[in-house]
Design a protein around this motif. Structure first.
Motif, PDB file in Angstrom:
ATOM      1  N   VAL A  54      35.914  46.212  34.024  1.00 47.84           N
ATOM      2  CA  VAL A  54      36.886  46.273  35.735  1.00 47.84           C
ATOM      3  C   VAL A  54      37.285  47.102  36.234  1.00 47.84           C
ATOM      4  O   VAL A  54      36.575  48.637  35.248  1.00 47.84           O
ATOM      5  CB  VAL A  54      37.995  44.899  35.082  1.00 47.84           C
ATOM      6  N   SER A  55      37.917  47.887  37.628  1.00 52.03           N
ATOM      7  CA  SER A  55      37.751  48.277  38.229  1.00 52.03           C
ATOM      8  C   SER A  55      38.412  47.817  39.656  1.00 52.03           C
ATOM      9  O   SER A  55      38.652  47.355  39.677  1.00 52.03           O
ATOM     10  CB  SER A  55      36.285  49.003  38.712  1.00 52.03           C
ATOM     11  N   ASN A  56      38.970  49.022  39.957  1.00 51.18           N
ATOM     12  CA  ASN A  56      40.927  49.096  41.056  1.00 51.18           C
ATOM     13  C   ASN A  56      39.616  49.560  42.265  1.00 51.18           C
ATOM     14  O   ASN A  56      39.768  49.427  43.471  1.00 51.18           O
ATOM     15  CB  ASN A  56      41.798  49.919  40.965  1.00 51.18           C
ATOM     16  N   ILE A  57      38.035  50.042  42.037  1.00 55.02           N
ATOM     17  CA  ILE A  57      37.341  50.642  42.962  1.00 55.02           C
ATOM     18  C   ILE A  57      35.656  48.928  43.340  1.00 55.02           C
ATOM     19  O   ILE A  57      36.067  49.528  41.661  1.00 55.02           O
ATOM     20  CB  ILE A  57      36.638  51.912  42.789  1.00 55.02           C
ATOM     21  N   ARG A  63      33.861  43.430  38.188  1.00 56.73           N
ATOM     22  CA  ARG A  63      34.600  43.016  38.517  1.00 56.73           C
ATOM     23  C   ARG A  63      35.938  43.690  39.117  1.00 56.73           C
ATOM     24  O   ARG A  63      36.797  44.750  38.523  1.00 56.73           O
ATOM     25  CB  ARG A  63      35.568  41.983  37.680  1.00 56.73           C
ATOM     26  N   ARG A  64      36.390  43.485  40.076  1.00 60.27           N
ATOM     27  CA  ARG A  64      37.416  44.178  41.400  1.00 60.27           C
ATOM     28  C   ARG A  64      38.920  43.516  40.541  1.00 60.27           C
ATOM     29  O   ARG A  64      39.472  42.432  40.145  1.00 60.27           O
ATOM     30  CB  ARG A  64      37.928  44.177  42.319  1.00 60.27           C
ATOM     31  N   VAL A  65      40.149  44.808  40.126  1.00 65.32           N
ATOM     32  CA  VAL A  65      40.796  44.172  40.524  1.00 65.32           C
ATOM     33  C   VAL A  65      41.884  44.919  41.447  1.00 65.32           C
ATOM     34  O   VAL A  65      41.632  45.660  41.724  1.00 65.32           O
ATOM     35  CB  VAL A  65      41.896  45.032  38.302  1.00 65.32           C
ATOM     36  N   ALA A  66      43.374  44.380  40.958  1.00 65.47           N
ATOM     37  CA  ALA A  66      44.272  44.579  42.809  1.00 65.47           C
ATOM     38  C   ALA A  66      45.444  44.176  42.325  1.00 65.47           C
ATOM     39  O   ALA A  66      46.208  44.802  42.789  1.00 65.47           O
ATOM     40  CB  ALA A  66      43.841  44.111  43.745  1.00 65.47           C
ATOM     41  N   THR A  67      45.723  43.602  41.129  1.00 65.92           N
ATOM     42  CA  THR A  67      47.250  43.113  41.724  1.00 65.92           C
ATOM     43  C   THR A  67      47.601  43.109  40.024  1.00 65.92           C
ATOM     44  O   THR A  67      46.913  43.577  39.361  1.00 65.92           O
ATOM     45  CB  THR A  67      47.861  42.024  41.982  1.00 65.92           C
ATOM     46  N   ASP A  69      49.032  41.122  37.845  1.00 64.62           N
ATOM     47  CA  ASP A  69      48.151  39.660  37.570  1.00 64.62           C
ATOM     48  C   ASP A  69      47.928  40.431  36.639  1.00 64.62           C
ATOM     49  O   ASP A  69      46.701  39.591  35.499  1.00 64.62           O
ATOM     50  CB  ASP A  69      48.483  37.813  38.002  1.00 64.62           C
ATOM     51  N   ASP A  70      46.765  40.866  37.490  1.00 61.39           N
ATOM     52  CA  ASP A  70      45.167  40.923  37.363  1.00 61.39           C
ATOM     53  C   ASP A  70      45.219  42.025  36.154  1.00 61.39           C
ATOM     54  O   ASP A  70      44.254  41.717  34.919  1.00 61.39           O
ATOM     55  CB  ASP A  70      44.163  41.839  38.361  1.00 61.39           C
ATOM     56  N   LEU A  71      45.963  42.964  36.155  1.00 60.00           N
ATOM     57  CA  LEU A  71      45.647  43.365  34.918  1.00 60.00           C
ATOM     58  C   LEU A  71      46.687  42.818  33.513  1.00 60.00           C
ATOM     59  O   LEU A  71      45.586  43.265  32.300  1.00 60.00           O
ATOM     60  CB  LEU A  71      46.610  45.091  35.064  1.00 60.00           C
ATOM     61  N   ALA A  72      47.640  42.250  33.595  1.00 60.41           N
ATOM     62  CA  ALA A  72      48.187  41.656  32.739  1.00 60.41           C
ATOM     63  C   ALA A  72      47.153  40.502  32.601  1.00 60.41           C
ATOM     64  O   ALA A  72      47.345  39.512  31.074  1.00 60.41           O
ATOM     65  CB  ALA A  72      49.796  40.861  32.626  1.00 60.41           C
ATOM     66  N   PRO A 190      40.328  51.835  57.168  1.00 59.55           N
ATOM     67  CA  PRO A 190      41.453  50.867  57.221  1.00 59.55           C
ATOM     68  C   PRO A 190      40.988  49.420  56.102  1.00 59.55           C
ATOM     69  O   PRO A 190      40.238  49.073  56.707  1.00 59.55           O
ATOM     70  CB  PRO A 190      41.424  50.690  58.338  1.00 59.55           C
ATOM     71  N   GLY A 191      42.163  49.247  55.131  1.00 61.75           N
ATOM     72  CA  GLY A 191      42.673  48.083  54.853  1.00 61.75           C
ATOM     73  C   GLY A 191      41.674  48.692  52.732  1.00 61.75           C
ATOM     74  O   GLY A 191      42.407  48.078  51.673  1.00 61.75           O
ATOM     75  N   ASP A 192      41.404  49.749  52.490  1.00 55.25           N
ATOM     76  CA  ASP A 192      40.955  50.489  51.345  1.00 55.25           C
ATOM     77  C   ASP A 192      42.044  50.594  51.111  1.00 55.25           C
ATOM     78  O   ASP A 192      42.556  51.980  51.145  1.00 55.25           O
ATOM     79  CB  ASP A 192      39.544  51.139  51.034  1.00 55.25           C
ATOM     80  N   THR A 193      42.233  50.259  49.588  1.00 58.92           N
ATOM     81  CA  THR A 193      43.730  50.399  48.445  1.00 58.92           C
ATOM     82  C   THR A 193      42.942  50.743  47.527  1.00 58.92           C
ATOM     83  O   THR A 193      42.360  50.351  46.682  1.00 58.92           O
ATOM     84  CB  THR A 193      44.182  49.734  48.643  1.00 58.92           C
ATOM     85  N   LEU A 194      43.635  52.092  46.653  1.00 62.73           N
ATOM     86  CA  LEU A 194      43.859  52.415  45.315  1.00 62.73           C
ATOM     87  C   LEU A 194      44.476  51.535  44.675  1.00 62.73           C
ATOM     88  O   LEU A 194      44.798  51.397  43.353  1.00 62.73           O
ATOM     89  CB  LEU A 194      43.260  53.555  44.605  1.00 62.73           C
ATOM     90  N   ALA A 195      45.344  50.812  44.804  1.00 59.82           N
ATOM     91  CA  ALA A 195      46.405  50.855  44.494  1.00 59.82           C
ATOM     92  C   ALA A 195      46.385  48.892  43.339  1.00 59.82           C
ATOM     93  O   ALA A 195      46.543  48.104  44.520  1.00 59.82           O
ATOM     94  CB  ALA A 195      47.717  50.401  45.600  1.00 59.82           C
ATOM     95  N   ILE A 196      47.189  49.260  42.207  1.00 59.08           N
ATOM     96  CA  ILE A 196      46.799  48.147  41.995  1.00 59.08           C
ATOM     97  C   ILE A 196      48.845  47.819  41.776  1.00 59.08           C
ATOM     98  O   ILE A 196      49.150  48.429  41.633  1.00 59.08           O
ATOM     99  CB  ILE A 196      46.801  47.917  40.214  1.00 59.08           C
ATOM    100  N   LEU A 197      49.760  46.769  42.449  1.00 57.25           N
ATOM    101  CA  LEU A 197      50.524  46.685  42.881  1.00 57.25           C
ATOM    102  C   LEU A 197      51.201  44.381  42.649  1.00 57.25           C
ATOM    103  O   LEU A 197      49.957  43.904  42.425  1.00 57.25           O
ATOM    104  CB  LEU A 197      50.790  46.761  44.341  1.00 57.25           C
TER     105      LEU A 197
END
Length: 213
Positions: A54-57, A63-67, A69-72, A190-197
């Motif tokens: 899994v990855s934020n990029i 599989r992508r993680v973005a939040t 909740d995904d990490l938890a 635009p719209g690409d983000t690395l932040a997991i929030l």
């Protein structure tokens, strides 16, 4: 210190025997090869340990993680967390959900998670994550031999969680063997983000009170 070779691809080096619960940091300047190393290590570990990737990029096969909740929800996975400071420096990480997650990280070993993250400098990583980090890679330059480009890395242990790194090895990684494993231009559009929030709230917006009279 020993000098070893990282070739061929999909082969872990003798000291890269990380198990679930390991936190591994990869550090260096922009475009120095830290993300390439993190992706190479995560791909090899996922295959060796039989875990999800899994990855934020965008990483091939991940599989992508973005939040938060995904990490938890992570179980049985190798996580690539690129430019971790983008997330940990965000104001949203002061939320109760974020504090719960950082407390949860100590349980990632029981949940079968290996975390491989990148950042420009070990010293500037959030102290909560720095204390959990046991192993550190630092980019140390590049060279060309017989028309082939290599990146050089220093590998350290962080045995006492006291910010004192102990260098053990230096090695070179052939770069072209890993080109294409991740999107090197991610973040440019635009719209690409690395932040997991925290995930956006699904609660309805409060009604606007209207003045009567």
């Amino acid at each position: 210190m020993s000098v070893v070779s990282a070739d061929p691809p999909l082969r872990l080096l003798p000291f890269e025997r990380y198990m679930p619960g390991a936190f591994v940091g990869v550090f260096g300047a922009l475009r120095s090869g830290k993300t390439l190393m993190a992706c190479r290590l995560a791909v090899c570990l996922a295959r060796s340990l039989g875990l999800d990737l899994v990855s934020n990029i965008p990483v091939a096969g991940a599989r992508r993680v973005a939040t938060l909740d995904d990490l938890a929800a992570l179980r049985g996975a190798v996580l690539v967390w690129d430019e971790v400071q983008v997330s940990l420096d965000s104001r949203e990480w002061a939320s109760e959900a974020a504090r719960c997650l950082t407390r949860d990280m100590i349980l990632w070993g029981k949940r079968g998670v290996v975390c491989v993250y990148t950042s420009p400098s070990f010293a500037t990583v959030d102290v909560r994550l720095r204390r959990l980090t046991q192993y550190v890679y630092v980019t140390a330059g590049r060279f060309r031999r017989s028309g082939v480009d290599y990146a050089v890395y220093r590998w350290h242990e962080h045995p006492y969680a006291d910010d004192a790194l102990v260098e053990r090895y230096r090695f070179a990684l052939r770069l072209d063997a890993w080109y294409g494993v991740y999107d090197t231009l991610y973040g440019a559009s635009p719209g690409d983000t690395l932040a997991i929030l925290p995930a956006p709230s699904s609660a309805p917006a409060p009604a606007i009170a209207r003045r009567r009279g």
